[in-house]
Design a protein around this motif. Structure first.
Motif, PDB file in Angstrom:
ATOM      1  N   GLU A  18       0.824  -1.206   0.000  1.00 56.45           N
ATOM      2  CA  GLU A  18       0.000   0.000   0.000  1.00 56.45           C
ATOM      3  C   GLU A  18       0.861   1.260   0.000  1.00 56.45           C
ATOM      4  N   ARG A  19       1.966   1.253   0.740  1.00 62.52           N
ATOM      5  CA  ARG A  19       2.876   2.409   0.737  1.00 62.52           C
ATOM      6  C   ARG A  19       3.448   2.645  -0.649  1.00 62.52           C
ATOM      7  N   ALA A  20       3.872   1.567  -1.305  1.00 58.16           N
ATOM      8  CA  ALA A  20       4.456   1.704  -2.639  1.00 58.16           C
ATOM      9  C   ALA A  20       3.430   2.239  -3.625  1.00 58.16           C
ATOM     10  N   THR A  21       2.197   1.747  -3.539  1.00 52.32           N
ATOM     11  CA  THR A  21       1.133   2.239  -4.425  1.00 52.32           C
ATOM     12  C   THR A  21       0.868   3.712  -4.179  1.00 52.32           C
ATOM     13  N   TYR A  22       0.803   4.101  -2.931  1.00 48.79           N
ATOM     14  CA  TYR A  22       0.551   5.492  -2.568  1.00 48.79           C
ATOM     15  C   TYR A  22       1.650   6.399  -3.125  1.00 48.79           C
ATOM     16  N   THR A  23       2.902   6.001  -2.966  1.00 48.51           N
ATOM     17  CA  THR A  23       4.017   6.817  -3.470  1.00 48.51           C
ATOM     18  C   THR A  23       3.979   6.917  -4.981  1.00 48.51           C
ATOM     19  N   ARG A  24       3.704   5.807  -5.645  1.00 46.35           N
ATOM     20  CA  ARG A  24       3.696   5.782  -7.107  1.00 46.35           C
ATOM     21  C   ARG A  24       2.586   6.637  -7.696  1.00 46.35           C
ATOM     22  N   HIS A  26       1.020   9.286  -6.321  1.00 48.50           N
ATOM     23  CA  HIS A  26       0.907  10.662  -5.839  1.00 48.50           C
ATOM     24  C   HIS A  26       2.218  11.425  -5.986  1.00 48.50           C
ATOM     25  N   PRO A  27       2.798  11.449  -7.184  1.00 51.21           N
ATOM     26  CA  PRO A  27       4.102  12.111  -7.346  1.00 51.21           C
ATOM     27  C   PRO A  27       4.055  13.615  -7.096  1.00 51.21           C
ATOM     28  N   ARG A  28       2.971  14.274  -7.479  1.00 52.20           N
ATOM     29  CA  ARG A  28       2.922  15.724  -7.291  1.00 52.20           C
ATOM     30  C   ARG A  28       2.793  16.094  -5.823  1.00 52.20           C
ATOM     31  N   SER A  29       2.009  15.326  -5.073  1.00 53.74           N
ATOM     32  CA  SER A  29       1.937  15.575  -3.637  1.00 53.74           C
ATOM     33  C   SER A  29       3.309  15.381  -2.999  1.00 53.74           C
ATOM     34  N   ALA A  30       3.999  14.313  -3.386  1.00 49.42           N
ATOM     35  CA  ALA A  30       5.336  14.063  -2.835  1.00 49.42           C
ATOM     36  C   ALA A  30       6.290  15.198  -3.198  1.00 49.42           C
ATOM     37  N   GLU A  31       6.188  15.683  -4.421  1.00 46.07           N
ATOM     38  CA  GLU A  31       7.073  16.769  -4.869  1.00 46.07           C
ATOM     39  C   GLU A  31       6.800  18.053  -4.088  1.00 46.07           C
ATOM     40  N   GLN A  32       5.538  18.392  -3.903  1.00 48.30           N
ATOM     41  CA  GLN A  32       5.224  19.624  -3.174  1.00 48.30           C
ATOM     42  C   GLN A  32       5.665  19.521  -1.717  1.00 48.30           C
ATOM     43  N   TYR A  33       5.521  18.359  -1.138  1.00 47.19           N
ATOM     44  CA  TYR A  33       5.972  18.153   0.245  1.00 47.19           C
ATOM     45  C   TYR A  33       7.488  18.323   0.332  1.00 47.19           C
ATOM     46  N   ALA A  34       8.205  17.766  -0.633  1.00 48.10           N
ATOM     47  CA  ALA A  34       9.669  17.860  -0.633  1.00 48.10           C
ATOM     48  C   ALA A  34      10.148  19.290  -0.802  1.00 48.10           C
ATOM     49  N   ARG A  35       9.338  20.123  -1.485  1.00 47.10           N
ATOM     50  CA  ARG A  35       9.739  21.519  -1.737  1.00 47.10           C
ATOM     51  C   ARG A  35       9.382  22.466  -0.599  1.00 47.10           C
ATOM     52  N   PHE A  55       3.949  11.228   3.410  1.00 46.17           N
ATOM     53  CA  PHE A  55       3.701  12.625   3.033  1.00 46.17           C
ATOM     54  C   PHE A  55       2.196  12.800   2.876  1.00 46.17           C
ATOM     55  N   PRO A  56       1.685  14.010   3.110  1.00 48.48           N
ATOM     56  CA  PRO A  56       0.239  14.216   2.988  1.00 48.48           C
ATOM     57  C   PRO A  56      -0.180  14.414   1.532  1.00 48.48           C
ATOM     58  N   LEU A  57      -1.432  14.157   1.277  1.00 45.38           N
ATOM     59  CA  LEU A  57      -2.016  14.544  -0.003  1.00 45.38           C
ATOM     60  C   LEU A  57      -2.109  16.064  -0.055  1.00 45.38           C
ATOM     61  N   TYR A  58      -1.875  16.626  -1.225  1.00 46.42           N
ATOM     62  CA  TYR A  58      -2.022  18.073  -1.408  1.00 46.42           C
ATOM     63  C   TYR A  58      -3.337  18.358  -2.126  1.00 46.42           C
ATOM     64  N   LEU A  59      -4.073  19.307  -1.597  1.00 54.84           N
ATOM     65  CA  LEU A  59      -5.414  19.602  -2.083  1.00 54.84           C
ATOM     66  C   LEU A  59      -5.393  20.419  -3.366  1.00 54.84           C
ATOM     67  N   ASP A  60      -6.209  19.999  -4.328  1.00 53.67           N
ATOM     68  CA  ASP A  60      -6.506  20.830  -5.489  1.00 53.67           C
ATOM     69  C   ASP A  60      -7.859  21.491  -5.313  1.00 53.67           C
ATOM     70  N   ARG A  61      -8.890  20.681  -5.043  1.00 54.45           N
ATOM     71  CA  ARG A  61     -10.229  21.245  -4.858  1.00 54.45           C
ATOM     72  C   ARG A  61     -11.088  20.257  -4.073  1.00 54.45           C
ATOM     73  N   ALA A  62     -12.176  20.773  -3.531  1.00 53.21           N
ATOM     74  CA  ALA A  62     -13.117  19.932  -2.782  1.00 53.21           C
ATOM     75  C   ALA A  62     -14.506  20.534  -2.878  1.00 53.21           C
ATOM     76  N   HIS A 410      -5.811   3.067   6.485  1.00 53.51           N
ATOM     77  CA  HIS A 410      -5.892   4.394   5.876  1.00 53.51           C
ATOM     78  C   HIS A 410      -5.382   4.366   4.437  1.00 53.51           C
ATOM     79  N   LEU A 411      -4.227   3.709   4.220  1.00 57.36           N
ATOM     80  CA  LEU A 411      -3.670   3.661   2.871  1.00 57.36           C
ATOM     81  C   LEU A 411      -4.498   2.769   1.950  1.00 57.36           C
ATOM     82  N   PHE A 412      -4.994   1.654   2.465  1.00 56.54           N
ATOM     83  CA  PHE A 412      -5.854   0.789   1.656  1.00 56.54           C
ATOM     84  C   PHE A 412      -7.037   1.603   1.137  1.00 56.54           C
ATOM     85  N   MET A 413      -7.652   2.391   2.025  1.00 59.60           N
ATOM     86  CA  MET A 413      -8.787   3.217   1.619  1.00 59.60           C
ATOM     87  C   MET A 413      -8.362   4.309   0.640  1.00 59.60           C
TER      88      MET A 413
END
Length: 457
Positions: A18-24, A26-35, A55-62, A410-413
């Protein structure tokens, strides 16, 4: 099969996938977190690091109960801003009202009252029973200011709280019982100004004998409690506990202070109306502004009169019970629109029914698999905990924590389009939640638990 008897190797293996899937995905969220080099902890608030996956998900809209992240992934949201968005993300009536205030009328904050403030005060009085109200921007502030009022009118220094309660970042709320029953700080508390034993007495939820023992010293200004514990998993009150608190507070000369910031999920008047509670002071926040910072505390006429009678207390200027932005035109506009048009009795009826379906779906999986977990419902809110029977105190519930199980679920969901609250396993229905959304969670929860408990081959 107790939680500690789970096949931990299987859990770790599933979690790695699940961690590997999440990282794969969500590259933009990971990038924004790293920056995020200029943010303390790399996030706007350090608790945002509690999202699973590194790393957290980064919001675009809701909108409504849907969230879309910067990678374009859409989610059915059951976290709902940890109750702050119980009215839904950007509820139409609230957005329309605050837009009109900002665009057409102007005056977001002017230090001047508006007619909306009296409407909101009257509505809060109707729903929760306390006749007089004052506004804040957060429930934390409402708690702090109400605590000052309690100390003023009783002349007593201490607040009685419960282990693992939730009252925002109020210092007194981070106490647990020490070896001799004295209040000590929860592990990891940052920067407490004094030892908590100087400001706080603490007991276990559902333990009236323990409450009375703490009250006997005669130094407690108020018992501060949620009607049910919520931030350590839902711990429901046992029969007679809340009425017992009312009786003990009266007998020992303390005030009863009810915080419904989370338990507002119980219904349009919260647990206070549903269970006929009789608080002297009352706190609410988060959801009543539809996402616009809002909070309020209510007080009885007796408490208000006692406070106003003190000519040594400056309640107008330096008394420590105000904030320049509190009660702003924008905030009370949002509260009025949300209470009048969004979080209505009709909306709550539907939300509570959906939470019942959510709870039944989780319970069906627990029954089928035999996993010794429990699920509890509080109105529109439901939560599963890795213990059976359901914990009856905050300390019992804290002892049932399992970080690996939390992250796995949490990651499975999240990897399949569903968000639950990152701090624990809470799901909240909002006016936009559908039966199909609940059914999706039911299916995914069954898949996740089945994968975890499947016999080795």
């Amino acid at each position: 099969m107790a939680p500690h008897d789970l096949d931990r190797a299987r859990l770790v293996a599933l979690l790695d996938v699940e961690r590997a899937t999440y990282t794969r995905t969500h590259p933009r969220s990971a990038e924004q977190y790293a920056r995020a080099d200029h943010l303390f902890g790399r996030v706007p608030m350090t608790w945002m690091n509690m999202w699973s996956g590194g790393f957290p998900l980064y919001l675009d809209r809701a909108r409504g109960n849907r969230v879309v992240d910067v990678d374009g992934q859409e989610y059915v949201d059951f976290a709902m801003g940890d109750t702050g968005a119980m009215a839904g993300h950007s509820p139409g009536a609230t957005v329309e009202a605050v837009t009109a205030r900002m665009r057409d009328l102007g005056g977001i904050t002017t230090m001047l009252p508006t007619a909306d403030a009296e409407w909101v005060g009257a509505e809060l009085a109707r729903r929760f029973g306390l006749p007089l109200w004052s506004f804040t921007l957060t429930a934390t502030d409402a708690n702090r200011w109400a605590i000052r009022i309690a100390r003023l009118v009783t002349g007593r220094p201490k607040i009685l709280t419960f282990a693992y309660c939730y009252h925002g970042s109020v210092d007194e709320a981070f106490a647990v019982p020490g070896p001799a029953g004295q209040a000590v700080a929860r592990e990891g508390l940052v920067g407490a100004p004094v030892a908590l034993s100087e400001t706080t007495r603490v007991a276990e939820f559902n333990d009236l004998a323990g409450v009375e023992e703490q009250l006997r010293a005669g130094d407690v200004a108020a018992i501060l409690t949620e009607p049910a514990l919520t931030n350590i998993g839902i711990v429901l009150p046992e029969p007679g506990f809340l009425s017992g608190l009312r009786e003990l507070a009266t007998r020992y000369g303390a005030l009863l202070m009810i915080d419904e910031t989370h338990t507002f999920s119980a219904g349009p008047g919260g647990a206070t109306a549903l269970w006929d509670l009789q608080p002297d002071l009352f706190v609410i926040g988060k959801s009543i502004g539809g996402g616009i910072p809002s909070g309020a505390y209510g007080l009885t006429r007796e408490v208000a009169a006692a406070a106003m009678s003190r000519d040594d207390a400056d309640l107008v200027d330096v008394g420590g019970v105000g904030g320049t932005l509190a009660g702003s035109a924008l905030s009370v506009t949002a509260m009025r629109a949300t209470l009048e048009h969004v979080l209505t009795e009709t909306a709550f009826e539907r939300m509570v029914a959906l939470a019942g379906d959510f709870t039944a779906g989780v319970q069906a999986t627990l029954d089928r698999t035999g996993v010794p977990w429990t699920v509890q419902q509080l109105g529109a809110r439901a939560e599963y905990r890795f213990a059976a029977p359901a914990p009856r105190t905050g300390s019992d519930s804290a002892a049932a924590a399992d970080d690996e199980l939390d992250e796995y679920l949490h990651l499975f969901m999240a990897n399949r389009g569903v968000l639950i609250t990152p701090f624990h396993n809470m799901a909240l229905m909002c006016p936009d939640t559908s039966a199909a959304d609940v059914a999706l969670h039911t299916r995914l929860f069954e898949e996740a638990v089945t994968a975890l408990t499947r016999p080795r081959t």
